[in-house]
Design a protein around this motif. Sequence first.
Motif, mmCIF file in Angstrom:
data_model
loop_
_atom_site.group_PDB
_atom_site.id
_atom_site.type_symbol
_atom_site.label_atom_id
_atom_site.label_comp_id
_atom_site.label_asym_id
_atom_site.label_seq_id
_atom_site.Cartn_x
_atom_site.Cartn_y
_atom_site.Cartn_z
ATOM 1 N N LEU A 1 0.791 -1.072 0.141
ATOM 2 C CA LEU A 1 -0.010 -0.050 0.027
ATOM 3 C C LEU A 1 1.049 1.274 -0.054
ATOM 4 N N LEU A 2 1.924 1.368 0.920
ATOM 5 C CA LEU A 2 2.912 2.516 0.925
ATOM 6 C C LEU A 2 4.162 2.429 0.457
ATOM 7 N N VAL B 1 -0.169 10.080 0.914
ATOM 8 C CA VAL B 1 -0.404 9.436 -0.381
ATOM 9 C C VAL B 1 -0.656 10.459 -1.205
ATOM 10 N N THR C 1 -5.942 5.038 -2.984
ATOM 11 C CA THR C 1 -5.528 4.147 -1.929
ATOM 12 C C THR C 1 -6.840 3.446 -1.222
ATOM 13 N N HIS D 1 -7.113 0.625 -3.088
ATOM 14 C CA HIS D 1 -6.049 -0.261 -2.972
ATOM 15 C C HIS D 1 -6.222 -1.245 -1.702
ATOM 16 N N THR D 2 -6.587 -0.622 -0.513
ATOM 17 C CA THR D 2 -6.678 -1.243 0.727
ATOM 18 C C THR D 2 -7.768 -2.278 0.580
ATOM 19 N N VAL E 1 -4.782 8.205 5.891
ATOM 20 C CA VAL E 1 -3.879 8.682 4.645
ATOM 21 C C VAL E 1 -4.533 10.143 4.347
#
Length: 250
Positions: free
Chosen positions: A33-34, A203, A209, A212-213, A245
């Motif tokens: 994710l990051l 982000v 995001t 995506h999570t 985020v």
Amino acid sequence: MPAVELRLAQGTPCWVSLLTDDLPGARAFYGALLGWTYTPGPGQLGDYVRAELDGAPVAGLGVSTATGFPVQWTTYFAVDDADRTAQLVRECGGTVAVGPLQAERAGRMAIAADVSGAVFGLWQGEEHLGREAGREPGAPAWAELLTPDAEGAAGFYSTVLDRPVRSGPEETALLVDGRPVAGIRHRAELRGHPPRWRTHFVVRDAELTARHTLGLGGRVLVEPHDTARGRAARLADPQGGHFSVLEVLP
């Protein structure tokens, strides 16, 4: 922003650390994710790794050894003397659950709770000095306390960290050298959760995001929305750790 070479001023949020019951799962989730990679952390902290961006440490991930302890992110504040500050925590009505203890050559640490029970850390950096909030995607962006007693919390942290606070219409800010470094926000109803420090990560796109999570097995707790600091979303990893985020404003 790269890791600092000088110790951050007392009261500056300098580190965030996750305690989880599934370290391999957390590493995979946050790495995807990051964009984090990992290196081993101090051995005294048990099964613990440092997350890095471009070779610079940004966060820690470890295994909780306490039965029933919730998966959570902890905000650490830079201090000049962890032992003295831990004693101030006790004198101001808080509790010290861990330490102060030496984390090898990295520094001296303690984990404490304020008068309302919100957990936070103290970090006296030595070889590892921590990292100030920045604008690089994947790095910590902001620390914010949600508490039913914002006035009491402001007095507690101002005394313990020896830093002034500034009251605003929506939140109280902890100041270091005249600039806000953390927020304290009143929340009368916390929906069954204890008062807590929220960790925000930078982000590029909050909507992307959030999607995506979900694809990585996490949850979206609060959909992306506009805030005074940028577009934000409240998320949870597959193990239950809550985090936020933030698209940092230019």
